[in-house]
Design a protein around this motif. Structure first.
Motif, mmCIF file in Angstrom:
data_model
loop_
_atom_site.group_PDB
_atom_site.id
_atom_site.type_symbol
_atom_site.label_atom_id
_atom_site.label_comp_id
_atom_site.label_asym_id
_atom_site.label_seq_id
_atom_site.Cartn_x
_atom_site.Cartn_y
_atom_site.Cartn_z
ATOM 1 N N THR A 282 0.863 -1.183 0.000
ATOM 2 C CA THR A 282 0.000 0.000 0.000
ATOM 3 C C THR A 282 0.897 1.229 0.000
ATOM 4 O O THR A 282 1.801 1.339 0.822
ATOM 5 C CB THR A 282 -0.890 0.025 1.255
ATOM 6 O OG1 THR A 282 -1.555 -1.221 1.379
ATOM 7 C CG2 THR A 282 -1.926 1.127 1.156
ATOM 8 N N VAL A 283 0.632 2.157 -0.928
ATOM 9 C CA VAL A 283 1.461 3.355 -1.050
ATOM 10 C C VAL A 283 0.735 4.524 -0.389
ATOM 11 O O VAL A 283 -0.430 4.804 -0.694
ATOM 12 C CB VAL A 283 1.743 3.689 -2.531
ATOM 13 C CG1 VAL A 283 2.579 4.947 -2.644
ATOM 14 C CG2 VAL A 283 2.433 2.530 -3.215
ATOM 15 N N PHE A 284 1.420 5.197 0.507
ATOM 16 C CA PHE A 284 0.902 6.399 1.155
ATOM 17 C C PHE A 284 1.772 7.559 0.703
ATOM 18 O O PHE A 284 2.997 7.496 0.822
ATOM 19 C CB PHE A 284 0.974 6.275 2.685
ATOM 20 C CG PHE A 284 0.153 5.155 3.245
ATOM 21 C CD1 PHE A 284 -1.186 5.325 3.511
ATOM 22 C CD2 PHE A 284 0.727 3.927 3.496
ATOM 23 C CE1 PHE A 284 -1.946 4.296 4.037
ATOM 24 C CE2 PHE A 284 -0.022 2.880 4.015
ATOM 25 C CZ PHE A 284 -1.361 3.073 4.286
ATOM 26 N N ARG A 285 1.164 8.599 0.193
ATOM 27 C CA ARG A 285 1.922 9.773 -0.246
ATOM 28 C C ARG A 285 1.619 10.933 0.692
ATOM 29 O O ARG A 285 0.458 11.158 1.043
ATOM 30 C CB ARG A 285 1.550 10.135 -1.669
ATOM 31 C CG ARG A 285 2.067 9.132 -2.673
ATOM 32 C CD ARG A 285 1.755 9.560 -4.093
ATOM 33 N NE ARG A 285 2.418 8.710 -5.052
ATOM 34 C CZ ARG A 285 1.989 7.506 -5.409
ATOM 35 N NH1 ARG A 285 0.888 7.014 -4.873
ATOM 36 N NH2 ARG A 285 2.646 6.798 -6.291
ATOM 37 N N PHE A 286 2.663 11.662 1.052
ATOM 38 C CA PHE A 286 2.518 12.790 1.977
ATOM 39 C C PHE A 286 3.113 14.036 1.331
ATOM 40 O O PHE A 286 4.148 13.967 0.665
ATOM 41 C CB PHE A 286 3.230 12.496 3.303
ATOM 42 C CG PHE A 286 2.752 11.224 3.943
ATOM 43 C CD1 PHE A 286 1.532 11.180 4.588
ATOM 44 C CD2 PHE A 286 3.507 10.074 3.871
ATOM 45 C CE1 PHE A 286 1.087 10.015 5.176
ATOM 46 C CE2 PHE A 286 3.067 8.897 4.447
ATOM 47 C CZ PHE A 286 1.849 8.867 5.099
ATOM 48 N N ARG B 215 4.300 16.741 2.944
ATOM 49 C CA ARG B 215 5.437 17.294 3.688
ATOM 50 C C ARG B 215 5.687 16.429 4.923
ATOM 51 O O ARG B 215 4.900 15.543 5.251
ATOM 52 C CB ARG B 215 5.167 18.739 4.089
ATOM 53 C CG ARG B 215 3.896 18.941 4.881
ATOM 54 C CD ARG B 215 3.603 20.426 5.031
ATOM 55 N NE ARG B 215 2.444 20.678 5.824
ATOM 56 C CZ ARG B 215 1.225 20.848 5.336
ATOM 57 N NH1 ARG B 215 1.017 20.803 4.047
ATOM 58 N NH2 ARG B 215 0.211 21.102 6.144
ATOM 59 N N GLY B 216 6.774 16.720 5.608
ATOM 60 C CA GLY B 216 7.161 15.946 6.775
ATOM 61 C C GLY B 216 6.140 15.992 7.888
ATOM 62 O O GLY B 216 6.002 15.045 8.659
ATOM 63 N N LYS B 217 5.429 17.099 7.998
ATOM 64 C CA LYS B 217 4.410 17.253 9.050
ATOM 65 C C LYS B 217 3.356 16.149 8.931
ATOM 66 O O LYS B 217 2.986 15.516 9.923
ATOM 67 C CB LYS B 217 3.773 18.629 8.909
ATOM 68 C CG LYS B 217 2.686 18.947 9.884
ATOM 69 C CD LYS B 217 2.142 20.338 9.601
ATOM 70 C CE LYS B 217 1.088 20.757 10.575
ATOM 71 N NZ LYS B 217 0.578 22.110 10.296
ATOM 72 N N CYS B 218 2.892 15.916 7.705
ATOM 73 C CA CYS B 218 1.874 14.886 7.486
ATOM 74 C C CYS B 218 2.459 13.494 7.721
ATOM 75 O O CYS B 218 1.816 12.627 8.312
ATOM 76 C CB CYS B 218 1.327 14.991 6.074
ATOM 77 S SG CYS B 218 0.464 16.529 5.760
ATOM 78 N N HIS B 219 3.697 13.284 7.267
ATOM 79 C CA HIS B 219 4.348 11.990 7.429
ATOM 80 C C HIS B 219 4.534 11.659 8.913
ATOM 81 O O HIS B 219 4.243 10.538 9.361
ATOM 82 C CB HIS B 219 5.693 12.008 6.694
ATOM 83 C CG HIS B 219 6.363 10.678 6.629
ATOM 84 N ND1 HIS B 219 7.717 10.532 6.677
ATOM 85 C CD2 HIS B 219 5.860 9.409 6.536
ATOM 86 C CE1 HIS B 219 8.024 9.243 6.604
ATOM 87 N NE2 HIS B 219 6.914 8.553 6.519
ATOM 88 N N LYS B 220 4.976 12.638 9.697
ATOM 89 C CA LYS B 220 5.178 12.415 11.132
ATOM 90 C C LYS B 220 3.860 12.122 11.838
ATOM 91 O O LYS B 220 3.793 11.254 12.721
ATOM 92 C CB LYS B 220 5.844 13.631 11.769
ATOM 93 C CG LYS B 220 7.313 13.724 11.457
ATOM 94 C CD LYS B 220 7.909 14.969 12.066
ATOM 95 C CE LYS B 220 9.365 15.105 11.678
ATOM 96 N NZ LYS B 220 9.953 16.347 12.161
ATOM 97 N N ASN B 221 2.812 12.847 11.473
ATOM 98 C CA ASN B 221 1.499 12.602 12.084
ATOM 99 C C ASN B 221 0.995 11.203 11.752
ATOM 100 O O ASN B 221 0.369 10.547 12.577
ATOM 101 C CB ASN B 221 0.492 13.661 11.637
ATOM 102 C CG ASN B 221 0.606 14.913 12.450
ATOM 103 O OD1 ASN B 221 0.229 14.942 13.612
ATOM 104 N ND2 ASN B 221 1.161 15.958 11.866
#
Length: 163
Positions: free
Chosen positions: A27-31, A33-39
């Motif tokens: 499953t591919v998750f695209r973010f 910026r880093g803020k979304c990735h960290k959350n």
């Protein structure tokens, strides 16, 4: 050029930007910026994080059902380009953008109507509490004189009785 949507906040990710995370089940998750990735890594729910589009739609702060959003859905079929068709499509996109903006403005006005009434009530209450700040000094002096008048009369009676 394919524009992706951020899995967490639903904002647009332009080519060459953002972070991709691939889970073991492919499953591919695209973010965006880093803020979304960290959350995402902190296992936060986007519907409970106030700055995401999911939260805004859930809380009724954003137009959720609008037919113009259907045009943004990703399509994976290659298409042959026709110059006339592309010109018409660009004109249609401009019209759709204009329609969407008008709908959002109407939605915002409708939502803010109750907030304006509530603010007006709060302002009236504050005005009643703090009327002394805006009353004219002459009016205040006159009120003080009225309050002191009975005291003066009582003092005069007391002086008269003492004599």
């Amino acid at each position: 050029m394919r524009l992706e949507k951020c899995w967490f906040c639903s904002s647009t990710i332009y080519p060459g930007h953002g972070i991709s995370f691939v889970r073991n089940d492919a499953t591919v998750f695209r973010f965006c910026r880093g803020k979304c990735h960290k959350n995402f890594k902190m296992k936060r729910n986007p519907r409970k994080v106030a700055w995401t589009k999911a939260y805004r739609k859930l809380a009724g702060k954003e137009l959720a059902e609008d037919a113009t959003f259907e045009m943004e859905k990703r399509r994976n079929r290659p298409e042959k380009y026709n110059r006339d068709l592309v010109g018409k499509t660009i004109k249609a996109i401009e019209k759709v953008t204009d329609i969407r903006q008008k709908r959002q403005d109407r939605f915002y006005e409708k939502r803010m109507e109750s907030a304006r009434k509530q603010q007006l009530r709060a302002d009236k209450v504050q005005l009643e509490k703090e009327v002394h700040l805006i009353k004219a000094p002459a009016g205040i002096r006159a009120e003080r004189e009225k309050l002191k008048e009975p005291v003066r009369q009582a003092d005069a009676k007391r002086d008269a009785m003492e004599e």
